[in-house]
Design an enzyme around this catalytic site. Structure first.
Site, PDB file in Angstrom:
ATOM      1  N   GLY A  13       0.785  -1.234   0.000  1.00 42.98           N
ATOM      2  CA  GLY A  13       0.000   0.000   0.000  1.00 42.98           C
ATOM      3  C   GLY A  13       0.815   1.281   0.000  1.00 42.98           C
ATOM      4  N   LEU A  86      -4.330  -7.097  -6.960  1.00 40.13           N
ATOM      5  CA  LEU A  86      -3.846  -8.220  -7.759  1.00 40.13           C
ATOM      6  C   LEU A  86      -4.924  -9.181  -8.266  1.00 40.13           C
ATOM      7  CD1 LEU A  86      -0.465  -8.948  -5.951  1.00 40.13           C
ATOM      8  CD2 LEU A  86      -0.939  -7.470  -7.914  1.00 40.13           C
ATOM      9  N   HIS A 105       0.707  -0.107 -13.465  1.00 36.55           N
ATOM     10  CA  HIS A 105       1.410  -1.358 -13.777  1.00 36.55           C
ATOM     11  C   HIS A 105       2.910  -1.057 -13.875  1.00 36.55           C
ATOM     12  CE1 HIS A 105       1.600  -5.459 -15.266  1.00 36.55           C
ATOM     13  NE2 HIS A 105       2.562  -5.027 -16.061  1.00 36.55           N
ATOM     14  N   GLU A 175       6.488   5.617  -9.553  1.00 41.32           N
ATOM     15  CA  GLU A 175       5.056   5.486  -9.233  1.00 41.32           C
ATOM     16  C   GLU A 175       4.620   6.574  -8.262  1.00 41.32           C
ATOM     17  OE1 GLU A 175       4.147   0.813  -9.941  1.00 41.32           O
ATOM     18  OE2 GLU A 175       4.719   1.352  -7.911  1.00 41.32           O
TER      19      GLU A 175
HETATM   20  C1  GAR Z   1       3.303  -1.495  -7.531  1.00 41.21           C
HETATM   21  O1  GAR Z   1       4.600  -1.538  -8.031  1.00 41.21           O
HETATM   22  C2  GAR Z   1       2.293  -1.670  -8.655  1.00 41.21           C
HETATM   23  O2  GAR Z   1       2.719  -1.115  -9.861  1.00 41.21           O
HETATM   24  C3  GAR Z   1       2.210  -3.176  -8.754  1.00 41.21           C
HETATM   25  O3  GAR Z   1       2.210  -3.611  -7.417  1.00 41.21           O
HETATM   26  C4  GAR Z   1       3.015  -2.709  -6.649  1.00 41.21           C
HETATM   27  C5  GAR Z   1       2.248  -2.330  -5.387  1.00 41.21           C
HETATM   28  O4  GAR Z   1       3.057  -1.592  -4.499  1.00 41.21           O
HETATM   29  N1  GAR Z   1       1.038  -3.567  -9.455  1.00 41.21           N
HETATM   30  C6  GAR Z   1       0.980  -4.643 -10.246  1.00 41.21           C
HETATM   31  O5  GAR Z   1       1.918  -5.408 -10.409  1.00 41.21           O
HETATM   32  C7  GAR Z   1      -0.362  -4.840 -10.931  1.00 41.21           C
HETATM   33  N2  GAR Z   1      -0.272  -5.779 -12.007  1.00 41.21           N
HETATM   34  P1  GAR Z   1       2.418  -0.865  -3.241  1.00 41.21           P
HETATM   35  O6  GAR Z   1       1.475  -1.868  -2.565  1.00 41.21           O
HETATM   36  O7  GAR Z   1       3.586  -0.530  -2.367  1.00 41.21           O
HETATM   37  O8  GAR Z   1       1.683   0.347  -3.718  1.00 41.21           O
END
Ligand code: GAR
Length: 190
Positions: A13, A86, A105, A175
């Site tokens: 998160g 996910l 992504h 991100e």
């Molecule tokens: C992020 O890097 C996001 O891009 C990826 O999960 C991570 C979550 O990080 N998403 C995917 O792989 C979706 N296919 P966070 O929980 O620290 O925000």
């Protein structure tokens, strides 16, 4: 009236927290709910600390989309943000919120998208394939996994000694810098 965001996540998160903090003083955007399918995920701790209500649902409840839909309707959500969520969204949910669901992504889509491509799986594949660059894609969600219209992409260089861990850090930085900017851009058009 500020536009209302619900953030969906299944893991740490960090993006959810970053978005909440970025818009905490905004009069245009308010994060009103954090939704997760994992009650023990760290995103729940972050939401509690930020004093943002949490809604926990099962995979069945997501696919059935009755109680979850009612919940989203009850808060009058304007935009759904998938930040490390996910599970694949059911068609009924995507159809209920056309151009109102955004995903992040951690690759330069269409590369390294689709089933099984999430988190460190992606970074491992990128390094193994000796890519020279990677990055993040922020896109609308449609019926096909990772194929909705791209809102924003940002790149980073892969160095010769890159590891999955260093790439995760690089991608997270991108991100955190660009996801709120992309959300802001979309909200202004609503
Ligand atoms: C992020 O890097 C996001 O891009 C990826 O999960 C991570 C979550 O990080 N998403 C995917 O792989 C979706 N296919 P966070 O929980 O620290 O925000």
């Amino acid at each position: 009236m500020p536009k209302k965001l619900a953030i969906f996540g299944s893991g740490s998160g960090s993006n959810a927290e970053n978005i909440c903090k970025y818009f905490s003083a905004s009069s245009d955007i308010e994060v009103v709910l954090i939704c997760t399918n994992k009650r023990d995920a760290f995103i729940v701790n972050r939401a509690n600390k930020l004093n943002i209500p949490v809604y926990i649902f099962t995979k069945y409840e997501l696919n059935n989309f009755t109680d979850l839909h009612k919940k989203l309707q009850s808060i009058d959500v304007d935009l759904v943000i998938l930040a490390g969520f996910l599970l694949k969204l059911p068609t009924i949910m995507v159809d209920s919120y056309p151009n109102r669901i955004i995903n992040i992504h951690p690759s330069l889509l269409p590369k390294y998208g689709g089933k099984g491509m999430y988190g460190s799986n992606i970074h491992k594949a990128v390094i193994e394939n000796k890519e020279t660059e990677s990055g993040v894609s922020i896109h609308f969600v449609n019926q096909n996994y990772d194929e909705g219209e791209i809102i924003l992409q940002e790149k980073c260089v892969i160095s010769s000694n890159e590891t999955v861990e260093t790439l995760i850090q690089k991608i997270h930085k991108l991100e955190h810098n660009y996801f709120p900017v992309a959300i802001d851009k979309i909200v202004k058009k609503l």
